[in-house]
Motif scaffolding. Structure first.
Motif, mmCIF file in Angstrom:
data_model
loop_
_atom_site.group_PDB
_atom_site.id
_atom_site.type_symbol
_atom_site.label_atom_id
_atom_site.label_comp_id
_atom_site.label_asym_id
_atom_site.label_seq_id
_atom_site.Cartn_x
_atom_site.Cartn_y
_atom_site.Cartn_z
ATOM 1 N N ALA A 7 0.791 -1.300 -0.019
ATOM 2 C CA ALA A 7 -0.084 -0.009 0.083
ATOM 3 C C ALA A 7 0.853 1.241 0.006
ATOM 4 C CB ALA A 7 -0.853 0.094 1.150
ATOM 5 N N LEU A 8 1.989 1.148 -0.262
ATOM 6 C CA LEU A 8 2.993 2.580 -0.330
ATOM 7 C C LEU A 8 2.344 3.486 -1.127
ATOM 8 C CD1 LEU A 8 5.650 3.923 0.626
ATOM 9 C CD2 LEU A 8 6.721 2.755 -1.192
ATOM 10 N N ASP A 9 2.174 3.138 -2.362
ATOM 11 C CA ASP A 9 1.440 4.131 -3.171
ATOM 12 C C ASP A 9 0.143 4.864 -2.748
ATOM 13 O OD1 ASP A 9 1.761 5.689 -5.591
ATOM 14 O OD2 ASP A 9 -0.253 4.461 -6.096
ATOM 15 N N ALA A 10 -0.735 4.111 -2.232
ATOM 16 C CA ALA A 10 -1.878 4.837 -1.640
ATOM 17 C C ALA A 10 -1.487 5.401 -0.373
ATOM 18 C CB ALA A 10 -2.789 3.625 -1.045
ATOM 19 N N ARG A 12 1.251 7.209 0.073
ATOM 20 C CA ARG A 12 2.032 8.339 -0.455
ATOM 21 C C ARG A 12 0.834 9.424 -0.920
ATOM 22 N NH1 ARG A 12 7.406 7.024 -3.284
ATOM 23 N NH2 ARG A 12 7.971 8.933 -2.674
ATOM 24 N N ARG A 13 -0.072 9.025 -1.656
ATOM 25 C CA ARG A 13 -1.013 9.695 -2.262
ATOM 26 C C ARG A 13 -1.742 10.491 -1.170
ATOM 27 N NH1 ARG A 13 -4.445 6.456 -5.381
ATOM 28 N NH2 ARG A 13 -3.408 4.644 -4.891
ATOM 29 N N PHE A 14 -2.237 9.416 -0.128
ATOM 30 C CA PHE A 14 -3.097 10.216 0.928
ATOM 31 C C PHE A 14 -2.236 11.279 1.761
ATOM 32 C CE2 PHE A 14 -3.745 10.243 5.748
ATOM 33 C CZ PHE A 14 -5.155 10.430 5.636
ATOM 34 N N PHE A 15 -1.018 11.151 1.845
ATOM 35 C CA PHE A 15 -0.533 12.026 2.753
ATOM 36 C C PHE A 15 0.001 13.261 1.861
ATOM 37 C CE2 PHE A 15 0.410 8.905 5.803
ATOM 38 C CZ PHE A 15 -0.089 9.577 7.031
ATOM 39 N N ARG A 16 0.008 13.043 0.641
ATOM 40 C CA ARG A 16 0.252 14.214 -0.430
ATOM 41 C C ARG A 16 -1.140 15.111 -0.359
ATOM 42 N NH1 ARG A 16 2.619 11.394 -5.601
ATOM 43 N NH2 ARG A 16 2.499 9.659 -3.986
ATOM 44 N N ALA A 17 -2.110 14.451 -0.578
ATOM 45 C CA ALA A 17 -3.263 15.126 -0.588
ATOM 46 C C ALA A 17 -3.806 15.697 0.973
ATOM 47 C CB ALA A 17 -4.530 14.140 -0.866
ATOM 48 N N ASP A 48 6.412 12.705 1.248
ATOM 49 C CA ASP A 48 5.235 12.979 0.891
ATOM 50 C C ASP A 48 4.448 13.852 1.992
ATOM 51 O OD1 ASP A 48 5.177 11.691 -1.552
ATOM 52 O OD2 ASP A 48 5.655 9.958 -0.348
ATOM 53 N N THR A 49 5.020 14.458 2.971
ATOM 54 C CA THR A 49 4.115 15.101 3.918
ATOM 55 C C THR A 49 4.999 16.047 4.877
ATOM 56 O OG1 THR A 49 2.829 15.332 6.051
ATOM 57 C CG2 THR A 49 4.307 13.391 5.872
ATOM 58 N N PRO A 50 4.502 17.465 4.972
ATOM 59 C CA PRO A 50 5.554 18.265 5.892
ATOM 60 C C PRO A 50 5.473 17.898 7.508
ATOM 61 C CG PRO A 50 3.356 19.156 5.399
ATOM 62 C CD PRO A 50 3.472 17.862 4.530
#
Length: 84
Positions: A7-10, A12-17, A48-50
């Motif tokens: 689930a790494l891609d999911a 990463r997308r979650f934390f970018r959003a 992917d997140t601050p």
């Protein structure tokens, strides 16, 4: 949040959003991994997140505005302890 090892891609997308979301939430990530697997997930998600991202360590109290990753072969208990 729970996820499988793939689930790494999911994540990463979650934390970018979620990077513009309020920082009054602590995120705890549980990923199903083999007990002898060395996880690099905290370092990968940090791109992917601050928010600060770290592995859960014994005795820490989750703080809002942080991401915590459960390490492989760990049992974690999060409980509220009332003061007073």
């Amino acid at each position: 949040m729970g996820a499988s090892a793939g689930a790494l891609d999911a994540l990463r997308r979650f934390f970018r959003a979620a990077s513009s979301a309020p920082d009054n939430v602590a995120y705890v990530i549980l990923v199903h991994l083999a007990p002898d697997f060395e996880s690099h997930l905290p370092a990968l998600l940090a791109h992917d997140t601050p928010l600060p991202v770290s592995a859960v360590e014994d005795g820490i109290a989750p703080r809002a505005g942080h991401v915590y990753v459960i390490p492989p072969a760990a049992t974690v208990v999060i409980e509220q302890v009332s003061s007073g």
